[in-house]
Scaffold this motif. Structure first.
Motif, mmCIF file in Angstrom:
data_model
loop_
_atom_site.group_PDB
_atom_site.id
_atom_site.type_symbol
_atom_site.label_atom_id
_atom_site.label_comp_id
_atom_site.label_asym_id
_atom_site.label_seq_id
_atom_site.Cartn_x
_atom_site.Cartn_y
_atom_site.Cartn_z
ATOM 1 N N THR A 168 -30.316 -27.910 -18.609
ATOM 2 C CA THR A 168 -28.927 -27.374 -18.125
ATOM 3 C C THR A 168 -27.724 -28.201 -19.009
ATOM 4 O O THR A 168 -28.138 -29.506 -19.065
ATOM 5 N N GLU A 176 -34.927 -31.961 -2.366
ATOM 6 C CA GLU A 176 -35.403 -30.524 -2.429
ATOM 7 C C GLU A 176 -36.064 -30.055 -1.070
ATOM 8 O O GLU A 176 -37.045 -30.650 -0.748
ATOM 9 N N LYS A 227 -21.880 -40.669 -17.367
ATOM 10 C CA LYS A 227 -22.021 -40.273 -18.822
ATOM 11 C C LYS A 227 -20.787 -39.703 -19.168
ATOM 12 O O LYS A 227 -20.585 -40.095 -20.540
ATOM 13 N N TYR A 260 -37.085 -37.209 -10.170
ATOM 14 C CA TYR A 260 -37.688 -36.881 -11.471
ATOM 15 C C TYR A 260 -36.925 -37.943 -12.409
ATOM 16 O O TYR A 260 -35.827 -38.446 -12.286
ATOM 17 N N ARG A 270 -17.606 -29.569 -20.867
ATOM 18 C CA ARG A 270 -16.989 -30.048 -19.473
ATOM 19 C C ARG A 270 -15.515 -29.806 -19.528
ATOM 20 O O ARG A 270 -15.011 -29.776 -20.517
ATOM 21 N N GLN A 274 -24.317 -37.756 -14.124
ATOM 22 C CA GLN A 274 -23.247 -36.732 -14.676
ATOM 23 C C GLN A 274 -21.900 -37.380 -14.869
ATOM 24 O O GLN A 274 -21.425 -37.490 -16.004
ATOM 25 N N GLU A 332 -36.784 -22.807 -16.673
ATOM 26 C CA GLU A 332 -35.681 -23.711 -17.209
ATOM 27 C C GLU A 332 -35.867 -25.051 -17.294
ATOM 28 O O GLU A 332 -36.278 -25.786 -16.555
ATOM 29 N N LEU A 333 -35.516 -25.627 -18.565
ATOM 30 C CA LEU A 333 -35.733 -27.059 -18.996
ATOM 31 C C LEU A 333 -34.595 -27.699 -18.965
ATOM 32 O O LEU A 333 -34.783 -28.996 -18.735
ATOM 33 N N TYR A 341 -17.130 -29.549 -12.568
ATOM 34 C CA TYR A 341 -16.910 -29.946 -13.886
ATOM 35 C C TYR A 341 -16.993 -29.155 -15.163
ATOM 36 O O TYR A 341 -16.814 -29.396 -16.351
ATOM 37 N N SER A 347 -27.891 -37.067 -10.318
ATOM 38 C CA SER A 347 -27.412 -36.927 -12.079
ATOM 39 C C SER A 347 -26.459 -38.024 -12.368
ATOM 40 O O SER A 347 -25.855 -38.425 -11.606
ATOM 41 N N GLU A 397 -23.869 -32.559 -8.152
ATOM 42 C CA GLU A 397 -24.469 -31.257 -8.414
ATOM 43 C C GLU A 397 -24.492 -30.434 -7.106
ATOM 44 O O GLU A 397 -25.434 -29.733 -6.744
ATOM 45 N N ARG A 400 -33.354 -35.682 -5.869
ATOM 46 C CA ARG A 400 -32.801 -34.444 -5.253
ATOM 47 C C ARG A 400 -33.580 -34.255 -3.939
ATOM 48 O O ARG A 400 -34.994 -34.104 -3.931
ATOM 49 N N LEU A 441 -39.300 -31.758 -7.976
ATOM 50 C CA LEU A 441 -39.640 -33.074 -7.371
ATOM 51 C C LEU A 441 -38.522 -33.757 -6.666
ATOM 52 O O LEU A 441 -37.200 -33.346 -6.797
ATOM 53 N N PHE A 454 -25.917 -32.514 -21.952
ATOM 54 C CA PHE A 454 -27.217 -31.721 -21.248
ATOM 55 C C PHE A 454 -27.905 -32.566 -20.601
ATOM 56 O O PHE A 454 -27.964 -33.893 -20.763
#
Ligand code: AMO
Length: 420
Positions: A346, A204, A184, A215, A350, A181, A343-344, A321, A179, A159, A202, A212, A388
């Motif tokens: 994304t 952050e 999957k 998560y 792809r 990503q 935002e819950l 992607y 992720s 990401e 992450r 967090l 998602f």
């Protein structure tokens, strides 16, 4: 196993002599009578006792006669008890678990999480979270998805590289997965439809109420789609399934917190990114938190929906992607789902053709080398696909009205917190 009746089942045993077991939630010694309130996983049971009572958070087993008393929790209590202490407590709890938590500072609660999470009000969001995950799995299982488990130690960032944790992997550089990503997507080539519930990491750099360092990501990915709208339709079903599951599995937690669950409209309203910009009078290439809040309120007012899809984010703002919007140069088939101002989720369609991946990386001046493992999947045929990811802690925070994501995370990891 200790043979016992749960506190929520006392009514079924009226007049009988039964054994309950749990923690001393509260003891109250009045002049003529004493009460012991015992907490187990189903709730609280009152015991009418006498003499010295074991202190709060001792673990006890109590045998007594079930008698009705409208004032007792659940309408029944145990009388004529024999109390056996199974485990003594060694220290008084840092907060009274039987009083409302108002006033206790969040850092104090988090510092003492192994104990404070026993508080029914602090435990309730975790019950809601567990019920949500059960609903996620149930909905996708019904739709032919297979649950997968992918590595959390990986060779490349997915990401963007900025907020990735680097680790030493037997002397080689590696990363904690931001992720699932790539995996999957690869597993769409194996199962067509997959999901994963797992931790992601992450690094952050900012201390915010919605980020967090670790998560729980609820990920799904599916093949043979037309475009991102098919993914959004699956997500709508997933949200409805999660809410139904919370309604059925976490009813006591909902009651305790006094929560009303949101309605998922049959058609969640959709706004294109460019319209979202216009509505919020912005020309920034991304949506700021304040704009997300504004758009959420707008969706509620205009469409009576607490959920809003924003589609068509600029391609340059999405990971490499992401599938472009074939009808609108510079925009993508990527979407976000806003829920109650935040935002819950994304997601999006792809790329699925190998040369498109090489071109997308080239456009970003990235070498394919670090992605070689990932790109293998696309050297063989991959169907048009998309998926998602929903952040579980954000979901639970929005559902419960928690202002800070840490309030609904058992042991949060952030810039400052590595223990407990
Ligand atoms: P993204 O990076 O937007 O997308 O993350 C998906 C969702 O995860 C949640 N989230 C977070 N929650 C808590 N703390 C954080 N630091 C944090 N960062 C993100 C949000 C967010 O919407 N691979 C893509 C998903 C996909 O396209 O399938 C991805 O990870 O709820």
């Amino acid at each position: 196993m200790i043979s016992r009746v749960m506190s929520a089942e006392l009514a079924e045993h009226a007049g009988q002599r039964v054994t309950i077991a749990g923690w001393v939630h509260r003891r109250r010694q009045l002049k003529s009578v004493s009460f012991l309130v015992v907490r187990d996983r189903t709730g609280l049971a009152q015991v009418v006792a006498a003499g010295d009572l074991p202190p709060e958070e001792s673990v006890v087993q109590v045998t007594g006669t079930v008698t009705d008393n409208p004032q007792a929790p659940g309408g029944f209590e145990l009388v004529a008890p024999e109390v056996e202490v199974l485990t003594q407590h060694w220290a008084a709890p840092p907060i009274d678990l039987y009083r409302p938590v108002v006033g206790a500072a969040l850092p104090t609660l988090l510092d003492h999480a192994p104990v404070t999470l026993r508080h029914p009000m602090l435990r309730a969001p975790l019950e809601i979270s567990a019920a949500s995950v059960a609903g996620f799995r149930e909905t996708l299982d019904r739709q032919g998805f297979t649950e997968i488990h992918t590595p959390k130690i990986v060779a490349s960032a997915t990401e963007s590289g900025a907020n990735v944790f680097g680790i030493d992997y037997f002397g080689r550089p590696a990363f904690l997965a931001q992720s699932p990503q790539f995996y999957k997507q690869a597993m769409v080539g194996v199962f067509e439809r997959v999901y994963e519930v797992g931790p992601v990491f992450r690094a952050e750099p900012h201390d915010t109420v919605r980020h967090l360092a670790q998560y729980t990501s609820l990920d799904a990915e599916l093949g043979f789609i037309q475009d991102h709208r098919d993914v959004m339709a699956v997500l709508r079903e997933v949200l409805a399934g999660m809410i139904e599951s919370v309604r059925h599995r976490a009813a006591p937690a909902l009651d305790l917190l006094g929560l009303a669950l949101p309605e998922v409209p049959d058609e969640i309203p959709v706004v294109h990114f460019t319209d979202a910009q216009e509505l919020t009078s912005s020309d920034e290439p991304d949506l700021a938190p304040a704009q997300e809040r504004w758009l959420s309120e707008w969706a509620e007012k205009e469409h009576g929906s607490e959920f809003l899809f924003v589609t068509g984010y600029p391609l340059s703002k999405r990971p490499f992607y992401t599938h472009p919007d074939p009808a609108r140069a510079g925009y993508s088939n990527g979407f976000d789902l806003l829920f109650r101002g935040m935002e819950l989720v994304t997601g999006g369609q792809r790329l699925h053709r190998y040369p498109d991946y090489l071109a997308a990386l080239g456009n970003r001046n990235e070498e394919p080398g670090p992605y070689r493992g990932y790109l293998q999947a696309f050297r063989q045929g991959m169907p048009p696909h998309g998926g998602f990811a929903l952040g579980l802690e954000r979901w639970t925070a929005r559902l419960t009205g928690a202002a800070n994501i840490r309030q609904v995370t058992a042991f949060p990891r952030d810039l400052n917190r590595l223990s407990p």
